[in-house]
Design a protein around this motif. Structure first.
Motif, PDB file in Angstrom:
ATOM      1  N   TYR A   8     -29.477  28.298  -4.739  1.00  0.00           N
ATOM      2  CA  TYR A   8     -28.973  28.024  -3.401  1.00  0.00           C
ATOM      3  C   TYR A   8     -27.832  28.939  -2.982  1.00  0.00           C
ATOM      4  O   TYR A   8     -27.346  28.850  -1.853  1.00  0.00           O
ATOM      5  CB  TYR A   8     -28.565  26.561  -3.276  1.00  0.00           C
ATOM      6  CG  TYR A   8     -29.690  25.707  -2.721  1.00  0.00           C
ATOM      7  CD1 TYR A   8     -29.914  25.638  -1.355  1.00  0.00           C
ATOM      8  CD2 TYR A   8     -30.540  25.006  -3.554  1.00  0.00           C
ATOM      9  CE1 TYR A   8     -30.944  24.882  -0.839  1.00  0.00           C
ATOM     10  CE2 TYR A   8     -31.575  24.250  -3.059  1.00  0.00           C
ATOM     11  CZ  TYR A   8     -31.773  24.187  -1.690  1.00  0.00           C
ATOM     12  OH  TYR A   8     -32.809  23.452  -1.188  1.00  0.00           O
ATOM     13  N   ILE A   9     -27.397  29.827  -3.864  1.00  0.00           N
ATOM     14  CA  ILE A   9     -26.461  30.862  -3.426  1.00  0.00           C
ATOM     15  C   ILE A   9     -27.104  31.673  -2.305  1.00  0.00           C
ATOM     16  O   ILE A   9     -26.433  32.095  -1.351  1.00  0.00           O
ATOM     17  CB  ILE A   9     -26.086  31.771  -4.611  1.00  0.00           C
ATOM     18  CG1 ILE A   9     -25.285  30.986  -5.646  1.00  0.00           C
ATOM     19  CG2 ILE A   9     -25.297  32.989  -4.129  1.00  0.00           C
ATOM     20  CD1 ILE A   9     -25.015  31.759  -6.925  1.00  0.00           C
ATOM     21  N   GLY A  10     -28.416  31.870  -2.382  1.00  0.00           N
ATOM     22  CA  GLY A  10     -29.129  32.611  -1.346  1.00  0.00           C
ATOM     23  C   GLY A  10     -29.105  31.946   0.004  1.00  0.00           C
ATOM     24  O   GLY A  10     -29.354  32.597   1.035  1.00  0.00           O
ATOM     25  N   PHE A  11     -28.796  30.634   0.052  1.00  0.00           N
ATOM     26  CA  PHE A  11     -28.746  29.922   1.321  1.00  0.00           C
ATOM     27  C   PHE A  11     -27.566  30.375   2.184  1.00  0.00           C
ATOM     28  O   PHE A  11     -27.532  30.109   3.388  1.00  0.00           O
ATOM     29  CB  PHE A  11     -28.644  28.415   1.058  1.00  0.00           C
ATOM     30  CG  PHE A  11     -29.502  27.585   1.962  1.00  0.00           C
ATOM     31  CD1 PHE A  11     -28.983  26.990   3.095  1.00  0.00           C
ATOM     32  CD2 PHE A  11     -30.838  27.389   1.674  1.00  0.00           C
ATOM     33  CE1 PHE A  11     -29.776  26.224   3.923  1.00  0.00           C
ATOM     34  CE2 PHE A  11     -31.644  26.624   2.495  1.00  0.00           C
ATOM     35  CZ  PHE A  11     -31.114  26.041   3.630  1.00  0.00           C
ATOM     36  N   CYS A  12     -26.622  31.053   1.582  1.00  0.00           N
ATOM     37  CA  CYS A  12     -25.460  31.552   2.330  1.00  0.00           C
ATOM     38  C   CYS A  12     -25.738  32.897   2.998  1.00  0.00           C
ATOM     39  O   CYS A  12     -24.863  33.436   3.676  1.00  0.00           O
ATOM     40  CB  CYS A  12     -24.257  31.688   1.402  1.00  0.00           C
ATOM     41  SG  CYS A  12     -23.700  30.147   0.661  1.00  0.00           S
ATOM     42  N   THR A  13     -26.931  33.437   2.838  1.00  0.00           N
ATOM     43  CA  THR A  13     -27.245  34.764   3.379  1.00  0.00           C
ATOM     44  C   THR A  13     -27.031  34.861   4.895  1.00  0.00           C
ATOM     45  O   THR A  13     -26.422  35.826   5.373  1.00  0.00           O
ATOM     46  CB  THR A  13     -28.685  35.163   3.020  1.00  0.00           C
ATOM     47  OG1 THR A  13     -28.855  35.111   1.604  1.00  0.00           O
ATOM     48  CG2 THR A  13     -28.995  36.571   3.518  1.00  0.00           C
ATOM     49  N   PRO A  14     -27.532  33.903   5.721  1.00  0.00           N
ATOM     50  CA  PRO A  14     -27.295  34.029   7.170  1.00  0.00           C
ATOM     51  C   PRO A  14     -25.817  34.055   7.540  1.00  0.00           C
ATOM     52  O   PRO A  14     -25.408  34.803   8.442  1.00  0.00           O
ATOM     53  CB  PRO A  14     -27.990  32.783   7.743  1.00  0.00           C
ATOM     54  CG  PRO A  14     -29.019  32.431   6.737  1.00  0.00           C
ATOM     55  CD  PRO A  14     -28.399  32.754   5.413  1.00  0.00           C
ATOM     56  N   PHE A  15     -25.019  33.241   6.847  1.00  0.00           N
ATOM     57  CA  PHE A  15     -23.589  33.233   7.140  1.00  0.00           C
ATOM     58  C   PHE A  15     -22.965  34.581   6.796  1.00  0.00           C
ATOM     59  O   PHE A  15     -22.154  35.129   7.561  1.00  0.00           O
ATOM     60  CB  PHE A  15     -22.914  32.108   6.359  1.00  0.00           C
ATOM     61  CG  PHE A  15     -21.439  31.952   6.651  1.00  0.00           C
ATOM     62  CD1 PHE A  15     -20.992  31.765   7.944  1.00  0.00           C
ATOM     63  CD2 PHE A  15     -20.514  31.997   5.619  1.00  0.00           C
ATOM     64  CE1 PHE A  15     -19.631  31.620   8.214  1.00  0.00           C
ATOM     65  CE2 PHE A  15     -19.167  31.842   5.877  1.00  0.00           C
ATOM     66  CZ  PHE A  15     -18.721  31.662   7.177  1.00  0.00           C
ATOM     67  N   ALA A  16     -23.352  35.150   5.659  1.00  0.00           N
ATOM     68  CA  ALA A  16     -22.830  36.459   5.265  1.00  0.00           C
ATOM     69  C   ALA A  16     -23.243  37.533   6.261  1.00  0.00           C
ATOM     70  O   ALA A  16     -22.439  38.399   6.642  1.00  0.00           O
ATOM     71  CB  ALA A  16     -23.315  36.807   3.857  1.00  0.00           C
ATOM     72  N   VAL A  17     -24.506  37.476   6.713  1.00  0.00           N
ATOM     73  CA  VAL A  17     -24.983  38.469   7.684  1.00  0.00           C
ATOM     74  C   VAL A  17     -24.227  38.346   8.993  1.00  0.00           C
ATOM     75  O   VAL A  17     -23.839  39.350   9.609  1.00  0.00           O
ATOM     76  CB  VAL A  17     -26.497  38.311   7.913  1.00  0.00           C
ATOM     77  CG1 VAL A  17     -26.962  39.162   9.096  1.00  0.00           C
ATOM     78  CG2 VAL A  17     -27.265  38.700   6.658  1.00  0.00           C
ATOM     79  N   SER A  18     -23.981  37.113   9.452  1.00  0.00           N
ATOM     80  CA  SER A  18     -23.273  36.921  10.723  1.00  0.00           C
ATOM     81  C   SER A  18     -21.838  37.426  10.643  1.00  0.00           C
ATOM     82  O   SER A  18     -21.296  37.936  11.631  1.00  0.00           O
ATOM     83  CB  SER A  18     -23.292  35.443  11.123  1.00  0.00           C
ATOM     84  OG  SER A  18     -22.524  34.651  10.226  1.00  0.00           O
ATOM     85  N   LEU A  19     -21.203  37.299   9.488  1.00  0.00           N
ATOM     86  CA  LEU A  19     -19.837  37.812   9.325  1.00  0.00           C
ATOM     87  C   LEU A  19     -19.816  39.336   9.259  1.00  0.00           C
ATOM     88  O   LEU A  19     -18.991  39.988   9.901  1.00  0.00           O
ATOM     89  CB  LEU A  19     -19.209  37.225   8.067  1.00  0.00           C
ATOM     90  CG  LEU A  19     -18.872  35.734   8.076  1.00  0.00           C
ATOM     91  CD1 LEU A  19     -18.283  35.311   6.726  1.00  0.00           C
ATOM     92  CD2 LEU A  19     -17.892  35.396   9.197  1.00  0.00           C
ATOM     93  N   LEU A  20     -20.734  39.911   8.494  1.00  0.00           N
ATOM     94  CA  LEU A  20     -20.745  41.362   8.310  1.00  0.00           C
ATOM     95  C   LEU A  20     -21.313  42.100   9.512  1.00  0.00           C
ATOM     96  O   LEU A  20     -21.091  43.309   9.656  1.00  0.00           O
ATOM     97  CB  LEU A  20     -21.546  41.712   7.059  1.00  0.00           C
ATOM     98  CG  LEU A  20     -20.956  41.228   5.728  1.00  0.00           C
ATOM     99  CD1 LEU A  20     -21.917  41.520   4.581  1.00  0.00           C
ATOM    100  CD2 LEU A  20     -19.604  41.886   5.473  1.00  0.00           C
ATOM    101  N   ALA A  21     -22.060  41.393  10.382  1.00  0.00           N
ATOM    102  CA  ALA A  21     -22.679  42.051  11.536  1.00  0.00           C
ATOM    103  C   ALA A  21     -21.637  42.624  12.493  1.00  0.00           C
ATOM    104  O   ALA A  21     -21.951  43.501  13.305  1.00  0.00           O
ATOM    105  CB  ALA A  21     -23.576  41.070  12.278  1.00  0.00           C
ATOM    106  N   THR A  22     -20.402  42.148  12.395  1.00  0.00           N
ATOM    107  CA  THR A  22     -19.321  42.701  13.217  1.00  0.00           C
ATOM    108  C   THR A  22     -19.037  44.149  12.829  1.00  0.00           C
ATOM    109  O   THR A  22     -18.610  44.954  13.663  1.00  0.00           O
ATOM    110  CB  THR A  22     -18.045  41.862  13.054  1.00  0.00           C
ATOM    111  OG1 THR A  22     -18.348  40.497  13.331  1.00  0.00           O
ATOM    112  CG2 THR A  22     -16.948  42.332  14.006  1.00  0.00           C
TER     113      THR A  22
END
Length: 408
Positions: free
Chosen positions: A344-358
């Motif tokens: 479930y570490i992979g479940f954090c992928t969208p949150f990481a992408v939304s932060l790094l997309a800046t």
């Protein structure tokens, strides 16, 4: 009852439904409640914060006190979590409460329920098995709830009354029905636990070499499919954003459930073969996803979702099967919990992408994930070759010793 495992597995379906019914509603929460993209994906990731203690406590509790009470208690908490999510339209903090409780309940069901279904699939209960049938049954029924819930929630939210309340009603019905159906299922916890020395669990080299590197990729594909892509490729689909997200939520884990029997056949070519196929499928899906985001191609994104679902199915089946082979009967729930906690570490992928997309364009981030998936695949394949070479050397040394002793 012949298929004693089926009612227990239905509770896994209810848990999977509760875990993912929120995912396809991210756009609705942004539109209706004014949540930012980071806040919406943060709620998606908040689920993992509750999931980890649920997993790490649920597994040992199930091994110590029994699978049945842990699963039943977790389903009750899951229903309470859904009620809190329904209250989120009145006060947004209830969404955080609901997501945390959803994580706790799902973690406990994953740990105890997967072991319960595996035990019920292989009487006499508590005996070790090698074919992984119970693990695959648990994975398929979990994936069914995980996939169908997103589409049903999206359809209700798109056209139903009180969308952010009524979208959660099916889960409450499933919880009540599941508890009623599983009430007669027997407890399967081994009564006698061997305390002798053994080499199992997280200390087993197979867990570190096989499960540990592959597990985080189990949920990267599904979460990219329904947590990242819908918001980036639906600019030309006004009014159907929720339905698109629901379809993505259906086909990715749903296709993952469909391909799990194929993963078993692929495993006959080698223990690591399903992991290699799964990681390659995830890499290919992420590459297509990057192209779909760059050119805003929703159709191509759905095709990428199929590949991501294939990777999810192969990776989950591989890890659950290896865990089933490694764990002693009395430690099965505990080791299953550790696997899901890593996955479930992979479940954090969208949150990481939304932060790094800046700072970095989303297609570039997706291509970076492609590179990481391929590196993981190469590492797993290299270890496979190393193990085969080591086995051949040990066999040759053994034959030579027999010859030196005059036996051959």
């Amino acid at each position: 009852m012949r298929n004693k495992w089926l009612p227990a597995a239905f509770l896994l379906t209810a848990a999977g439904w509760g875990a993912n019914q929120f995912s396809s509603l991210l756009g609705a929460y942004q539109a209706e409640l004014g949540l930012s993209e980071q806040a919406a994906t943060g709620l998606l990731a908040l689920y993992v914060a509750g999931l980890l203690p649920g997993l790490l406590l649920g597994g040992p509790l199930a091994d110590r006190h029994g699978r049945r009470p842990v699963v039943f208690g977790a389903i009750v908490i899951s229903a309470a979590a859904t009620t809190a999510l329904m209250a989120g339209v009145i006060a947004a903090p209830w969404l955080a409460v609901g997501r945390l409780l959803t994580g706790v309940s799902t973690g406990a069901v994953l740990a105890a329920g997967s072991a319960w279904v595996r035990d019920l699939s292989h009487p006499p209960f508590g005996t070790a098995v090698e074919d992984g049938v119970g693990a695959r049954r648990a994975g398929v029924l979990l994936s069914m709830g995980f996939s169908v819930s997103g589409l049903v929630s999206a359809l209700i939210a798109q056209w139903g009354p009180g969308p952010l309340v009524s979208a959660y009603l099916p889960h409450l019905v499933l919880c009540a029905a599941g508890l009623a159906l599983a009430w007669a299922c027997p407890e399967t916890r081994p009564r006698e636990v061997s305390r002798g020395p053994r080499r199992s669990g997280v200390r087993d080299p197979r867990f570190r070499r096989l499960v540990l590197p592959v597990a985080p990729w189990v949920f990267v594909g599904p979460t990219v499919a329904f947590g990242v892509l819908p918001g980036l490729v639906t600019a030309d689909l006004p009014g159907f954003e929720l339905v698109y997200a629901g379809v993505a939520t259906l086909i990715t884990p749903g296709f993952g459930a469909v391909v799990q029997p194929l993963a078993r056949r692929v495993a006959r070519r080698g223990e690591r073969a399903p992991a290699v196929v799964g990681l390659l499928a995830i890499a290919a899906g992420l590459a297509l996803a990057a192209i779909a985001v760059w050119w805003v191609l929703p159709g191509l994104a759905l095709f990428a979702d199929l590949l991501l679902g294939t990777g999810y199915g192969f990776a989950a089946t591989f890890c659950l099967t290896v865990v089933g082979r490694i764990a002693a009967p009395s430690d099965l729930a505990r080791l299953t919990a550790v696997f899901w906690a890593i996955a479930y570490i992979g479940f954090c992928t969208p949150f990481a992408v939304s932060l790094l997309a800046t700072f970095v364009a989303p297609p570039v981030l997706l291509l970076a994930l492609v590179g990481l998936a391929l590196l993981t695949c190469a590492a797993v394949s290299a270890r496979d070759q190393t193990d085969r070479d080591g086995q051949q050397r040990r066999r040759a040394d053994h034959i030579q010793r027999l010859r030196d002793a005059g036996v051959l």
